[in-house]
Design an enzyme around this catalytic site. Structure first.
Site, PDB file in Angstrom:
ATOM      1  CB  SER A  49      -0.899   0.053   1.243  1.00 27.86           C
ATOM      2  OG  SER A  49      -1.766  -1.042   1.289  1.00 27.86           O
ATOM      3  CE1 TYR A  55      -4.529   0.266  -4.076  1.00 31.41           C
ATOM      4  CE2 TYR A  55      -5.017   0.461  -1.744  1.00 31.41           C
ATOM      5  CZ  TYR A  55      -4.102   0.425  -2.768  1.00 31.41           C
ATOM      6  OH  TYR A  55      -2.767   0.526  -2.499  1.00 31.41           O
TER       7      TYR A  55
END
Length: 404
Positions: A210, A258
Protein backbone atom coordinates in the site's frame (compact mmCIF):
# COMPACT_ATOMS: atom_id res chain seq x y z
CA UNK A 1 20.58 4.14 9.38
CA UNK A 2 17.73 1.66 9.60
CA UNK A 3 18.60 -1.91 10.40
CA UNK A 4 16.71 -5.10 11.11
CA UNK A 5 18.14 -5.45 14.58
CA UNK A 6 14.69 -4.84 16.03
CA UNK A 7 12.87 -7.29 13.80
CA UNK A 8 12.77 -9.98 16.45
CA UNK A 9 9.99 -7.91 18.02
CA UNK A 10 7.15 -9.03 15.77
CA UNK A 11 4.81 -6.26 14.75
CA UNK A 12 6.53 -3.43 16.68
CA UNK A 13 4.15 -1.60 19.03
CA UNK A 14 1.15 -3.64 17.99
CA UNK A 15 2.49 -6.91 19.39
CA UNK A 16 1.16 -10.34 18.55
CA UNK A 17 -2.60 -10.41 17.93
CA UNK A 18 -4.74 -12.35 20.36
CA UNK A 19 -5.42 -15.95 19.46
CA UNK A 20 -9.09 -15.20 18.99
CA UNK A 21 -8.17 -12.86 16.12
CA UNK A 22 -6.50 -15.75 14.35
CA UNK A 23 -9.56 -17.93 14.77
CA UNK A 24 -12.13 -15.53 13.38
CA UNK A 25 -15.24 -16.97 11.86
CA UNK A 26 -14.66 -17.86 8.23
CA UNK A 27 -18.12 -16.65 7.26
CA UNK A 28 -17.59 -13.11 8.50
CA UNK A 29 -19.41 -10.78 6.12
CA UNK A 30 -17.47 -7.56 6.66
CA UNK A 31 -15.44 -5.44 9.04
CA UNK A 32 -16.94 -4.48 12.36
CA UNK A 33 -17.31 -0.77 13.03
CA UNK A 34 -14.42 -0.82 15.52
CA UNK A 35 -12.14 -2.43 12.95
CA UNK A 36 -13.28 0.12 10.37
CA UNK A 37 -12.58 3.05 12.69
CA UNK A 38 -9.20 1.66 13.66
CA UNK A 39 -8.31 1.33 9.99
CA UNK A 40 -8.95 5.02 9.44
CA UNK A 41 -7.08 5.85 12.64
CA UNK A 42 -3.97 4.02 11.41
CA UNK A 43 -4.22 5.82 8.08
CA UNK A 44 -4.48 9.26 9.69
CA UNK A 45 -1.70 8.46 12.14
CA UNK A 46 0.65 7.40 9.37
CA UNK A 47 -0.05 10.52 7.34
CA UNK A 48 0.65 12.88 10.25
CA UNK A 49 3.68 11.14 11.71
CA UNK A 50 5.32 9.14 8.91
CA UNK A 51 8.13 11.66 8.40
CA UNK A 52 8.93 11.72 12.11
CA UNK A 53 8.74 7.94 12.43
CA UNK A 54 11.06 7.47 9.43
CA UNK A 55 13.51 10.21 10.40
CA UNK A 56 16.15 7.56 11.12
CA UNK A 57 16.08 6.27 7.53
CA UNK A 58 18.68 7.86 5.19
CA UNK A 59 17.61 9.42 1.93
CA UNK A 60 18.58 8.18 -0.55
CA UNK A 61 18.59 4.67 0.85
CA UNK A 62 22.05 3.21 1.42
CA UNK A 63 22.16 -0.12 -0.40
CA UNK A 64 24.51 -3.05 0.27
CA UNK A 65 26.63 -4.40 -2.61
CA UNK A 66 24.23 -5.76 -5.24
CA UNK A 67 26.55 -6.30 -8.20
CA UNK A 68 25.51 -9.36 -10.21
CA UNK A 69 22.07 -9.45 -8.56
CA UNK A 70 18.98 -9.39 -10.79
CA UNK A 71 15.74 -7.57 -9.96
CA UNK A 72 12.41 -7.54 -11.79
CA UNK A 73 10.41 -4.39 -10.98
CA UNK A 74 6.81 -4.09 -12.18
CA UNK A 75 5.26 -0.68 -12.79
CA UNK A 76 8.66 1.03 -13.00
CA UNK A 77 7.94 3.97 -15.31
CA UNK A 78 6.52 6.34 -12.68
CA UNK A 79 6.40 7.12 -8.98
CA UNK A 80 8.28 4.95 -6.53
CA UNK A 81 8.64 2.16 -9.10
CA UNK A 82 10.77 4.43 -11.24
CA UNK A 83 12.89 5.34 -8.22
CA UNK A 84 13.30 1.69 -7.23
CA UNK A 85 14.50 0.74 -10.71
CA UNK A 86 16.85 3.71 -11.01
CA UNK A 87 18.49 3.26 -7.62
CA UNK A 88 18.94 -0.49 -8.03
CA UNK A 89 20.58 0.11 -11.41
CA UNK A 90 22.81 2.87 -10.07
CA UNK A 91 23.94 0.54 -7.29
CA UNK A 92 25.09 -2.03 -9.84
CA UNK A 93 22.13 -4.38 -10.00
CA UNK A 94 20.71 -5.91 -13.18
CA UNK A 95 17.24 -4.37 -13.41
CA UNK A 96 14.36 -5.60 -15.56
CA UNK A 97 11.62 -3.02 -15.98
CA UNK A 98 8.45 -5.10 -16.40
CA UNK A 99 5.96 -2.62 -17.82
CA UNK A 100 3.06 -2.20 -20.23
CA UNK A 101 4.43 0.98 -21.79
CA UNK A 102 7.79 -0.20 -23.09
CA UNK A 103 8.43 3.04 -24.98
CA UNK A 104 8.17 5.09 -21.80
CA UNK A 105 10.58 2.68 -20.07
CA UNK A 106 13.12 2.86 -22.90
CA UNK A 107 12.89 6.65 -22.91
CA UNK A 108 13.64 6.62 -19.19
CA UNK A 109 16.65 4.38 -19.66
CA UNK A 110 18.00 6.70 -22.35
CA UNK A 111 17.60 9.67 -20.00
CA UNK A 112 19.27 7.81 -17.15
CA UNK A 113 22.17 6.71 -19.33
CA UNK A 114 22.74 10.33 -20.32
CA UNK A 115 22.77 11.36 -16.66
CA UNK A 116 25.13 8.49 -15.80
CA UNK A 117 27.56 9.38 -18.61
CA UNK A 118 31.05 9.80 -17.23
CA UNK A 119 30.12 8.26 -13.88
CA UNK A 120 31.27 4.71 -14.59
CA UNK A 121 30.21 1.79 -16.74
CA UNK A 122 26.73 1.78 -18.36
CA UNK A 123 24.13 0.36 -16.00
CA UNK A 124 22.65 -3.08 -16.70
CA UNK A 125 18.98 -2.32 -17.24
CA UNK A 126 16.44 -3.68 -19.72
CA UNK A 127 12.74 -3.60 -20.55
CA UNK A 128 10.24 -6.44 -20.91
CA UNK A 129 6.55 -6.07 -21.71
CA UNK A 130 4.08 -7.00 -18.99
CA UNK A 131 0.40 -6.06 -18.87
CA UNK A 132 -1.15 -6.95 -15.52
CA UNK A 133 -4.64 -6.54 -16.96
CA UNK A 134 -3.95 -9.64 -19.05
CA UNK A 135 -3.12 -12.91 -17.29
CA UNK A 136 -2.00 -14.24 -20.66
CA UNK A 137 0.60 -11.47 -20.73
CA UNK A 138 1.73 -12.46 -17.22
CA UNK A 139 2.11 -16.12 -18.23
CA UNK A 140 3.97 -15.12 -21.41
CA UNK A 141 6.35 -12.91 -19.42
CA UNK A 142 7.11 -15.68 -16.91
CA UNK A 143 7.68 -18.25 -19.66
CA UNK A 144 10.06 -15.91 -21.48
CA UNK A 145 12.01 -15.19 -18.32
CA UNK A 146 12.23 -18.81 -17.13
CA UNK A 147 13.35 -19.86 -20.62
CA UNK A 148 16.50 -17.80 -20.15
CA UNK A 149 17.55 -20.13 -17.32
CA UNK A 150 19.04 -17.02 -15.78
CA UNK A 151 19.02 -15.83 -12.22
CA UNK A 152 16.40 -13.78 -10.38
CA UNK A 153 17.23 -12.55 -6.93
CA UNK A 154 14.20 -10.37 -6.25
CA UNK A 155 10.77 -9.98 -7.79
CA UNK A 156 9.37 -6.58 -6.79
CA UNK A 157 5.61 -6.45 -7.36
CA UNK A 158 5.24 -2.69 -7.32
CA UNK A 159 2.53 -1.95 -9.91
CA UNK A 160 -0.97 -1.27 -8.66
CA UNK A 161 -4.10 0.75 -9.34
CA UNK A 162 -6.74 2.62 -7.39
CA UNK A 163 -9.32 4.16 -9.74
CA UNK A 164 -10.91 6.65 -7.38
CA UNK A 165 -14.61 7.17 -7.85
CA UNK A 166 -14.71 5.09 -11.01
CA UNK A 167 -17.50 2.58 -11.64
CA UNK A 168 -16.72 -1.10 -11.37
CA UNK A 169 -14.62 -2.32 -14.29
CA UNK A 170 -13.51 -5.77 -15.36
CA UNK A 171 -10.40 -6.97 -17.14
CA UNK A 172 -10.42 -8.94 -20.37
CA UNK A 173 -10.10 -12.02 -18.16
CA UNK A 174 -13.38 -11.17 -16.44
CA UNK A 175 -12.00 -10.05 -13.07
CA UNK A 176 -12.55 -6.80 -11.22
CA UNK A 177 -9.62 -4.59 -12.21
CA UNK A 178 -8.34 -3.74 -8.72
CA UNK A 179 -8.35 -7.41 -7.76
CA UNK A 180 -6.56 -8.46 -10.94
CA UNK A 181 -3.85 -5.79 -11.09
CA UNK A 182 -3.17 -5.60 -7.36
CA UNK A 183 -3.51 -9.26 -6.44
CA UNK A 184 -4.29 -11.90 -9.06
CA UNK A 185 -1.67 -10.91 -11.65
CA UNK A 186 1.17 -10.47 -9.09
CA UNK A 187 0.17 -13.78 -7.49
CA UNK A 188 0.38 -15.57 -10.85
CA UNK A 189 3.70 -13.90 -11.65
CA UNK A 190 5.15 -14.84 -8.25
CA UNK A 191 4.20 -18.51 -8.56
CA UNK A 192 5.29 -18.90 -12.19
CA UNK A 193 8.69 -17.32 -11.46
CA UNK A 194 9.40 -19.69 -8.57
CA UNK A 195 11.77 -21.84 -10.71
CA UNK A 196 14.00 -18.82 -11.37
CA UNK A 197 13.80 -17.67 -7.75
CA UNK A 198 14.69 -21.14 -6.45
CA UNK A 199 17.59 -21.38 -8.87
CA UNK A 200 18.90 -18.02 -7.58
CA UNK A 201 18.37 -18.55 -3.85
CA UNK A 202 18.67 -16.84 -1.51
CA UNK A 203 16.03 -14.74 -3.25
CA UNK A 204 12.93 -12.87 -2.31
CA UNK A 205 9.51 -11.62 -3.38
CA UNK A 206 8.65 -8.08 -2.29
CA UNK A 207 5.06 -6.87 -2.59
CA UNK A 208 4.46 -3.14 -2.40
CA UNK A 209 1.26 -3.55 -0.46
CA UNK A 210 0.00 0.00 0.00
CA UNK A 211 1.01 3.57 -0.60
CA UNK A 212 -0.80 6.88 -1.05
CA UNK A 213 0.58 7.97 -4.38
CA UNK A 214 -0.82 9.88 -7.31
CA UNK A 215 0.39 8.16 -10.45
CA UNK A 216 -0.84 6.90 -13.81
CA UNK A 217 -1.60 3.49 -15.22
CA UNK A 218 -2.61 2.79 -18.80
CA UNK A 219 -5.84 0.91 -19.46
CA UNK A 220 -6.24 0.26 -23.19
CA UNK A 221 -5.88 3.74 -24.72
CA UNK A 222 -7.06 5.50 -21.58
CA UNK A 223 -4.59 6.90 -19.05
CA UNK A 224 -6.43 7.00 -15.75
CA UNK A 225 -5.37 8.72 -12.56
CA UNK A 226 -4.80 6.22 -9.79
CA UNK A 227 -4.09 6.53 -6.11
CA UNK A 228 -2.58 3.94 -3.82
CA UNK A 229 -3.15 4.63 -0.10
CA UNK A 230 -0.92 3.47 2.73
CA UNK A 231 -2.19 0.85 5.16
CA UNK A 232 -5.46 0.73 3.23
CA UNK A 233 -5.55 -3.03 3.68
CA UNK A 234 -6.68 -2.16 7.23
CA UNK A 235 -10.01 -1.15 5.68
CA UNK A 236 -10.18 -4.27 3.54
CA UNK A 237 -12.31 -7.38 3.77
CA UNK A 238 -12.07 -10.36 1.42
CA UNK A 239 -14.92 -12.73 0.66
CA UNK A 240 -13.18 -15.64 -1.13
CA UNK A 241 -16.45 -16.55 -2.83
CA UNK A 242 -17.07 -13.02 -4.05
CA UNK A 243 -13.66 -11.60 -4.97
CA UNK A 244 -15.19 -9.72 -7.90
CA UNK A 245 -17.71 -8.07 -5.53
CA UNK A 246 -20.62 -8.96 -7.80
CA UNK A 247 -22.87 -10.99 -5.50
CA UNK A 248 -24.68 -7.95 -4.14
CA UNK A 249 -23.73 -8.72 -0.54
CA UNK A 250 -21.46 -5.65 -0.59
CA UNK A 251 -21.84 -2.48 -2.57
CA UNK A 252 -18.83 -1.94 -4.81
CA UNK A 253 -16.83 1.24 -4.48
CA UNK A 254 -13.27 1.91 -5.60
CA UNK A 255 -12.32 1.90 -1.90
CA UNK A 256 -13.81 -1.58 -1.46
CA UNK A 257 -12.07 -2.84 -4.60
CA UNK A 258 -8.68 -1.45 -3.66
CA UNK A 259 -8.56 -2.30 0.04
CA UNK A 260 -9.88 -5.82 -0.57
CA UNK A 261 -7.26 -6.50 -3.23
CA UNK A 262 -4.43 -5.38 -0.96
CA UNK A 263 -5.66 -7.49 1.94
CA UNK A 264 -5.93 -10.47 -0.44
CA UNK A 265 -2.31 -9.83 -1.43
CA UNK A 266 -1.13 -10.10 2.18
CA UNK A 267 -3.18 -13.24 2.80
CA UNK A 268 -1.90 -14.96 -0.34
CA UNK A 269 1.69 -13.94 0.41
CA UNK A 270 1.39 -15.30 3.95
CA UNK A 271 0.21 -18.72 2.76
CA UNK A 272 2.87 -18.83 0.03
CA UNK A 273 5.52 -17.99 2.61
CA UNK A 274 4.36 -20.95 4.71
CA UNK A 275 4.34 -23.34 1.76
CA UNK A 276 7.90 -22.53 0.71
CA UNK A 277 10.33 -24.71 2.69
CA UNK A 278 13.38 -23.06 4.19
CA UNK A 279 15.64 -24.97 1.80
CA UNK A 280 13.94 -23.27 -1.17
CA UNK A 281 15.67 -20.08 -0.06
CA UNK A 282 12.84 -17.71 -1.01
CA UNK A 283 11.74 -15.03 1.42
CA UNK A 284 8.54 -12.99 1.11
CA UNK A 285 7.79 -9.53 2.45
CA UNK A 286 5.04 -6.98 2.00
CA UNK A 287 5.99 -3.33 2.45
CA UNK A 288 4.28 -0.01 3.07
CA UNK A 289 6.14 2.87 1.39
CA UNK A 290 4.10 5.53 3.19
CA UNK A 291 2.12 8.43 1.72
CA UNK A 292 3.94 9.60 -1.38
CA UNK A 293 3.66 12.73 -3.53
CA UNK A 294 4.01 12.75 -7.31
CA UNK A 295 3.48 15.50 -9.88
CA UNK A 296 0.21 14.05 -11.14
CA UNK A 297 -1.50 16.11 -8.43
CA UNK A 298 -1.55 18.90 -11.00
CA UNK A 299 -4.37 17.05 -12.77
CA UNK A 300 -6.58 17.06 -9.68
CA UNK A 301 -9.46 19.50 -9.10
CA UNK A 302 -8.27 22.93 -7.94
CA UNK A 303 -9.71 22.57 -4.47
CA UNK A 304 -7.98 19.22 -4.01
CA UNK A 305 -4.70 20.67 -5.29
CA UNK A 306 -4.98 23.47 -2.73
CA UNK A 307 -5.40 20.99 0.11
CA UNK A 308 -2.64 18.82 -1.28
CA UNK A 309 -0.21 21.75 -1.19
CA UNK A 310 -1.03 22.52 2.44
CA UNK A 311 0.57 19.32 3.71
CA UNK A 312 3.88 18.95 1.81
CA UNK A 313 5.81 18.33 4.99
CA UNK A 314 3.86 15.16 5.78
CA UNK A 315 4.14 13.56 2.34
CA UNK A 316 7.14 11.60 1.08
CA UNK A 317 8.83 12.23 -2.23
CA UNK A 318 9.01 9.19 -4.56
CA UNK A 319 12.66 8.78 -3.54
CA UNK A 320 11.68 8.65 0.13
CA UNK A 321 8.76 6.36 -0.65
CA UNK A 322 11.08 3.86 -2.36
CA UNK A 323 13.20 3.26 0.72
CA UNK A 324 11.22 0.52 2.44
CA UNK A 325 10.97 -1.49 -0.79
CA UNK A 326 14.68 -1.11 -1.53
CA UNK A 327 15.38 -2.14 2.05
CA UNK A 328 13.19 -5.23 1.83
CA UNK A 329 14.70 -6.19 -1.53
CA UNK A 330 18.35 -5.90 -0.52
CA UNK A 331 18.96 -6.00 3.24
CA UNK A 332 20.74 -9.27 4.12
CA UNK A 333 19.11 -9.52 7.55
CA UNK A 334 15.62 -9.91 6.08
CA UNK A 335 16.31 -13.59 5.45
CA UNK A 336 16.81 -14.36 9.14
CA UNK A 337 13.68 -12.42 10.03
CA UNK A 338 11.36 -14.14 7.55
CA UNK A 339 12.71 -17.55 8.54
CA UNK A 340 12.08 -16.77 12.21
CA UNK A 341 8.46 -15.99 11.39
CA UNK A 342 8.10 -19.40 9.79
CA UNK A 343 9.69 -21.24 12.67
CA UNK A 344 7.49 -19.49 15.22
CA UNK A 345 4.34 -20.20 13.21
CA UNK A 346 3.51 -16.50 12.85
CA UNK A 347 0.30 -16.36 10.74
CA UNK A 348 1.38 -13.58 8.36
CA UNK A 349 4.44 -12.95 6.22
CA UNK A 350 6.93 -10.21 7.00
CA UNK A 351 5.45 -6.72 6.75
CA UNK A 352 7.95 -3.83 6.59
CA UNK A 353 6.76 -0.33 7.36
CA UNK A 354 7.88 2.89 5.68
CA UNK A 355 10.50 3.35 8.42
CA UNK A 356 12.12 0.04 7.40
CA UNK A 357 11.02 -1.67 10.61
CA UNK A 358 8.58 -4.54 11.10
CA UNK A 359 4.91 -3.72 11.35
CA UNK A 360 1.85 -5.79 12.11
CA UNK A 361 -0.77 -6.05 9.34
CA UNK A 362 -4.43 -5.64 10.16
CA UNK A 363 -6.27 -8.02 12.46
CA UNK A 364 -8.19 -9.37 9.48
CA UNK A 365 -4.88 -10.28 7.78
CA UNK A 366 -4.32 -12.78 10.62
CA UNK A 367 -7.46 -14.73 9.79
CA UNK A 368 -5.78 -18.01 8.88
CA UNK A 369 -8.95 -19.75 7.73
CA UNK A 370 -9.92 -16.95 5.36
CA UNK A 371 -6.35 -16.71 4.10
CA UNK A 372 -6.43 -20.41 3.23
CA UNK A 373 -9.66 -19.94 1.29
CA UNK A 374 -8.22 -16.87 -0.48
CA UNK A 375 -5.23 -18.99 -1.47
CA UNK A 376 -7.38 -21.75 -2.93
CA UNK A 377 -9.69 -19.33 -4.75
CA UNK A 378 -6.78 -17.34 -6.14
CA UNK A 379 -5.15 -20.44 -7.64
CA UNK A 380 -8.50 -21.33 -9.20
CA UNK A 381 -8.95 -17.87 -10.70
CA UNK A 382 -5.43 -17.64 -12.14
CA UNK A 383 -5.69 -21.11 -13.61
CA UNK A 384 -3.12 -23.01 -11.55
CA UNK A 385 -3.53 -26.45 -9.97
CA UNK A 386 -3.91 -26.55 -6.21
CA UNK A 387 -0.52 -28.27 -5.85
CA UNK A 388 1.32 -25.88 -8.20
CA UNK A 389 3.79 -24.62 -5.60
CA UNK A 390 4.66 -28.10 -4.34
CA UNK A 391 5.25 -29.33 -7.89
CA UNK A 392 7.41 -26.34 -8.80
CA UNK A 393 9.51 -26.87 -5.69
CA UNK A 394 10.09 -30.46 -6.83
CA UNK A 395 11.27 -29.19 -10.20
CA UNK A 396 8.18 -30.23 -12.16
CA UNK A 397 6.76 -28.10 -14.97
CA UNK A 398 3.46 -26.38 -14.22
CA UNK A 399 1.24 -24.65 -16.75
CA UNK A 400 -1.66 -22.33 -16.11
CA UNK A 401 -4.66 -22.08 -18.37
CA UNK A 402 -3.49 -18.68 -19.60
CA UNK A 403 -0.27 -20.12 -21.04
CA UNK A 404 -0.05 -20.29 -24.81
Amino acid sequence: MATLSSLSEKGDDNGKPPQEAVAQKAKKEGLGWIEWLMGWFYLAYEMLFQRIVASNVPNPMLLPPINDLTFIVTGSTSGIGKEIARQLAEAGGHVVMAVRNTKAANDLIKKWQENWSGKGLPRNIEVMELDLLSLESVARFAEAWNARSGRLHALINNAGIFSIGEPQKFSRDGYEEHMQVNHLAPALLSVLLLPSLIRSSPSRIVNVNSVWEWTTYEVSVLISCTKKPSLMHNLGFVDPEDMNVTSGKRKFTSMVGYSSSKLAQIMFSSVLNKKLPTEAGINIACVSPGIVHTNVARDLPKIVQAGYQLIPYFIFSPEEGSRSTLFAATDPQLTDYTESLKSEDWPVCAFINHDCRPANPSEEAHNVETASRVWEKTLELIGLPSDAVERLIEGEEVKCRYSE
